[in-house]
Design a protein around this motif. Structure first.
Motif, short mmCIF file in Angstrom:
data_model
loop_
_atom_site.label_atom_id
_atom_site.label_comp_id
_atom_site.label_asym_id
_atom_site.label_seq_id
_atom_site.Cartn_x
_atom_site.Cartn_y
_atom_site.Cartn_z
N SER A 109 0.83 -1.21 0.00
CA SER A 109 0.00 0.00 0.00
C SER A 109 0.86 1.26 0.00
N ALA A 110 1.94 1.24 0.78
CA ALA A 110 2.84 2.39 0.84
C ALA A 110 3.56 2.57 -0.50
N SER A 116 1.07 4.12 -2.95
CA SER A 116 0.78 5.53 -2.63
C SER A 116 1.94 6.44 -2.99
N ASP A 153 1.96 9.49 -5.79
CA ASP A 153 2.36 10.84 -5.39
C ASP A 153 3.47 11.37 -6.29
N SER A 206 2.00 12.44 -9.62
CA SER A 206 0.75 13.21 -9.53
C SER A 206 0.64 14.32 -10.57
N ALA A 262 -5.70 6.90 -9.93
CA ALA A 262 -6.12 6.42 -8.62
C ALA A 262 -6.36 4.92 -8.70
#
Length: 206
Positions: free
Chosen positions: A96-97, A100, A104, A107, A150
């Motif tokens: 999950s990290a 993410s 980021d 982005s 996403a």
């Protein structure tokens, strides 16, 4: 009785995925999980790390060993995370990290530049009677696509929720985590690598 082949991973998701792929073409082979010590993966390529793992599993179990080293390679990042995909957010291997952090970092990257591919390199090491390696083989599969903005989908693992494979029927834009297990096993990077591996498995007679 099926001939057993050990898969050099402690990841049950990979064992399940590999077993399904192997079963489709070689039902006479049984993929079993590896319960031995993990070697230090200090290779700088997928092939080097796959061989390190397969050699260790073959030596520990005495069985023919398969090892997959895989990751996601993003064009705008020069092919990274690549071999560091599992550790992108640190050595905790927090999927999950990792996901993410990657989102980021990208982005501000526009959709046309979010191209990427999953890469799977599979090593097969067949042990010799004296404990060495009688044969070693390495094959590779690539699954091209791009990264979503996403995550979406509940299937799969790792970076699957943000990876949109190319060439989906009807121009669909599903993430790999929205594929059914059967769909993924038919088209993934591991499935593509396994196509190249099948002729080599003919040396593993029951």
């Amino acid at each position: 009785m099926p001939r057993r082949v050990v898969l050099a991973t402690h990841n049950p998701h990979k064992v399940e995925e590999f077993a399904a792929i192997v079963r489709a073409t070689r039902p006479d082979l049984e993929v079993v999980g590896y319960d031995g010590p993990e070697p230090v993966e200090d290779g700088v390529t997928f092939a080097q790390n796959a061989l390190i793992k397969a050699r260790a599993a073959a030596l520990h179990t005495g069985l023919p060993a398969l090892a997959d080293d895989s990751g996601i390679c993003i064009d705008v990042l020069g092919g990274s995370p690549g071999v560091f995909s599992a550790y992108w957010a640190g050595h905790a291997k927090d999927a999950s990290a990792n996901l993410s952090l990657l989102l980021d970092q990208l982005s501000d990257v526009a959709d046309p530049h979010r191209t990427a591919q999953f890469v799977s390199t599979i090593a097969l090491v067949v042990p010799a009677v004296d404990g060495g390696a009688a044969a070693e083989h390495v094959v590779e599969g690539r699954w091209p696509g791009r990264l979503a903005l996403a995550p979406s989908g509940e299937n799969g693992f790792g970076y699957d929720p943000i990876f949109i494979p190319d060439g989906q029927p009807g121009g669909a834009e599903r993430s790999a985590a929205e594929f059914s297990p059967a769909e993924k096993n038919a088209s993934s990077h591991r499935a593509r690598a396994f196509v190249a591996l099948v002729p080599l498995l003919s040396t593993l007679s029951v």
